[in-house]
Write an enzyme that holds these catalytic residues in place. Structure first.
Site, PDB file in Angstrom:
ATOM      1  N   GLU A 357       7.919   5.363  -1.090  1.00  0.00           N
ATOM      2  CA  GLU A 357       7.357   4.553  -2.185  1.00  0.00           C
ATOM      3  C   GLU A 357       6.697   5.408  -3.264  1.00  0.00           C
ATOM      4  O   GLU A 357       5.617   5.088  -3.756  1.00  0.00           O
ATOM      5  CB  GLU A 357       6.359   3.530  -1.603  1.00  0.00           C
ATOM      6  CG  GLU A 357       7.057   2.548  -0.666  1.00  0.00           C
ATOM      7  CD  GLU A 357       6.122   1.512  -0.069  1.00  0.00           C
ATOM      8  OE1 GLU A 357       6.529   0.337  -0.013  1.00  0.00           O
ATOM      9  OE2 GLU A 357       5.014   1.885   0.348  1.00  0.00           O
TER      10      GLU A 357
HETATM   11  N1  IFG Z   1       5.664  -0.111   3.547  1.00  0.00           N
HETATM   12  C1  IFG Z   1       4.828   1.070   3.346  1.00  0.00           C
HETATM   13  C2  IFG Z   1       3.594   1.182   4.211  1.00  0.00           C
HETATM   14  C3  IFG Z   1       2.942  -0.171   4.501  1.00  0.00           C
HETATM   15  C4  IFG Z   1       4.004  -1.112   5.046  1.00  0.00           C
HETATM   16  C5  IFG Z   1       3.386  -2.413   5.542  1.00  0.00           C
HETATM   17  C6  IFG Z   1       6.382   2.337   4.758  1.00  0.00           C
HETATM   18  C7  IFG Z   1       7.053   3.646   5.054  1.00  0.00           C
HETATM   19  C8  IFG Z   1       5.039  -1.360   3.976  1.00  0.00           C
HETATM   20  N2  IFG Z   1       5.655   2.275   3.605  1.00  0.00           N
HETATM   21  O1  IFG Z   1       6.484   1.408   5.529  1.00  0.00           O
HETATM   22  O2  IFG Z   1       2.641   2.027   3.568  1.00  0.00           O
HETATM   23  O3  IFG Z   1       2.322  -0.703   3.357  1.00  0.00           O
HETATM   24  O4  IFG Z   1       4.291  -3.158   6.308  1.00  0.00           O
END
Ligand code: IFG
Length: 557
Positions: A357
């Site tokens: 992200e």
């Molecule tokens: N995605 C984000 C996390 C967290 C997650 C919550 C990943 C690798 C959603 N990144 O999962 O930081 O916010 O379910």
């Protein structure tokens, strides 16, 4: 992604609850609830025999050969015999730590005699067939002796997890329970399908103290999980002291989602966690997420920001808005010094550098950043682990690196790209393995961006064949992440981890040939009295034929 402010389930008083639970378990043994006749025909919904069966073990072993009619009973005079030096003695000591409180027996540990195994329990670092490898074991139970053989201390430890499940559930009690302490006779030969079976705990969104982390390690070890990935930094918090950059912990660690006090681990506390994990044969995988998910670091040091201005601390739950400044040299000194201090505290082979992200990092800068940072990890003698976004074609492979898949699809070009250049894959598909996903629409805790994950969803997939273009030989294993935007307390962790964590653990350990939902759901039901005896507040999924709680009215005829 936004979540509403949520409170976890009512916080039960842990010590009081455990005592009440133990009382209930004892009452069940003293006639409070009918003791199902041994060997009761197994069908969903009927009370399950309180004596365990070799067929109930989770993860399902490679081979189980029950000897019907043979039962070992642990006597008050029983001894634990070891052969194999400190490695065997340490596992024996661990076993006594489990059984002395619940049996009240002395269970002295002594060197095993040469020749035939002595009566009682023997932990032997020898004579185990090579097939068990460095994590497997052989367990032989006769009327006179329980004999565990392995080639390593880890193998003996894994065998003890199986032995625990063959004893009555009240063996898990913290207070003395009545016997008999029976173990069903037979032979189990066992070893894991995948080398890496992991759990992840996000201590950045909400900080969780050392004791909570240690207890989570104890819980994951129950199911032969051998890695704990600690998500130590994110937008909302920095959780590990870095001597060269002290404000990371003191300021960057001073809050959390929702604005609470946050916290951080001193180096000594982190080393305490690492040592506890090692005693449970669990390897710690520390993650410093970068270049995104870095607001806590950027708020702590203005010079890390491209414009030289530190943003405020962040206590919300949005993602993708922060980035280290990939065009400033100080960024690379920062990363190198952080990784150097972390590597010095981490005996395990991996440093996880995140990489997910990074929406606020221009892609060409992301690749340049990663191509400068990965060599910093390998220079420390560690292998890179990262979310699968580091698999981008313009991000170079580094020796031994592992990409962690967290996508929602059955194929992903970033993973395929990384694997084609030699990377291994740890499978954490968010719609199967994310323990912070709600069970159902009514689940108070958790998120639902990846979908709802009931137990069967967590169980019914194959890490070895899940991603098209990724051969099973490239799959290092599985990992179940627990993100903590909504997970505030230890009870919250337990509620979301149980019963789905054992499902993921089985996918990581057991042969594919044992994969069978109808059988698994019965084996999972048989775990409930153990969790109750341990004071674990689990989700009573309607998909599982849970036994009536011991001593409850429902259990009476
Ligand atoms: N995605 C984000 C996390 C967290 C997650 C919550 C990943 C690798 C959603 N990144 O999962 O930081 O916010 O379910």
């Amino acid at each position: 992604m936004r979540v509403s402010a949520l409170s976890g389930p009512s916080r039960r008083l842990r010590p009081v609850r455990a005592a009440v639970v133990a009382l209930m378990a004892a009452s069940a043994c003293l006639g409070g609830a009918p003791l199902a006749a041994a060997g009761t025909e197994r069908s969903p919904g009927k009370p399950r025999p309180l004596a365990a069966s070799m067929s109930d073990v989770i993860p399902a072993p490679v081979s189980v050969r029950p000897d019907a009619g043979v039962t070992f009973t642990l006597r008050p005079s029983a001894r634990i015999h070891t052969r194999g030096g400190q490695a065997a003695t340490a596992v024996a000591t661990y076993l006594t730590g489990l059984l002395r409180p619940s049996t009240g027996y002395a269970l002295p540990v002594q060197a095993a005699p040469r020749g035939a195994p002595a009566p009682g329990i023997s932990l032997l670092l020898d004579a185990a067939e090579p097939a068990v490898g460095d994590q497997g074991y052989r367990l032989d139970v006769t009327g006179a002796a329980v004999v565990l053989r392995a080639r390593t201390g880890t193998g003996l430890f894994n065998g003890v997890q199986t032995l625990r499940q063959l004893l009555p559930a009240r063996a898990e009690s913290a207070t003395v329970q009545p016997g008999p302490w029976t173990v069903p006779g037979g032979r189990i030969v066992d070893h894991p399908r995948f080398a890496y079976r992991g759990a992840m705990l996000d201590v950045a969104r909400h900080f969780h103290p050392v004791e909570t982390v240690k207890r989570y390690i104890d819980r994951i070890a129950l199911y032969k999980i051998n890695h704990l990935h600690l998500h130590l930094s994110d937008d909302q918090g920095w959780r590990i002291v870095v001597d060269g950059w002290p404000r990371l912990a003191t300021y960057g660690g001073s809050t959390q989602v929702g604005g609470g006090p946050g916290g951080h681990y001193t180096k000594a506390q982190y080393q305490d966690i690492v040592a506890h994990a090692a005693r449970r044969h669990v390897t710690i995988v520390p993650e410093i997420d970068m270049p995104g998910h870095t607001n806590a670091a950027l708020a702590s040091y203005a010079e890390l920001n491209c414009d030289g201005v530190a943003p405020p601390l962040y206590t919300g739950t949005a993602v993708g808005f922060s980035s280290l400044c990939a065009t400033k040299e100080i960024t690379y000194r920062f990363v190198a010094e952080v990784l150097d201090e972390l590597a010095a505290l981490t005996p395990g082979p991996y440093l996880h550098i995140g990489g997910d992200e990074a929406s606020a990092t221009p892609h060409d800068q992301y690749a340049a950043f990663m191509n400068r940072v990965q060599p910093m990890v390998t220079a420390e003698g560690k292998a890179v682990m990262g979310w699968h976004q580091i698999g981008a074609a313009d991000v170079a492979h580094s020796p031994g690196r592992v990409v962690q898949y967290w996508g929602l699809t059955a194929s992903d070009p970033l993973v395929t790209s990384a694997v084609s250049r030699g990377a291994k894959v740890v499978m954490s598909p968010a719609n199967k393995a994310y323990l912070d996903m709600k069970y159902n629409p009514q689940t108070r805790l958790g998120l639902d961006w990846a979908g709802l994950i009931e137990v069967r969803t967590a169980y019914d997939w194959d890490p070895g064949t899940y991603l098209a273009g990724v051969p099973a030989a490239s799959v290092l294993g599985v990992e179940a992440p627990m993100w903590t935007e909504t997970i505030v307390t230890e009870d919250d962790i337990e509620y979301m981890a149980f019963p789905r964590l054992p499902a993921i653990a089985e996918l990581g350990w057991s042969p594919r040939s044992t994969h069978d939902w109808e059988a698994f759901r019965l084996r999972l039901a048989a775990q409930a009295p153990r969790w109750t005896a341990m004071g674990i507040g689990f989700y009573r999924s309607p998909q599982i034929p849970w036994p009536a709680p011991a001593g409850s009215v429902a259990a009476r005829p």
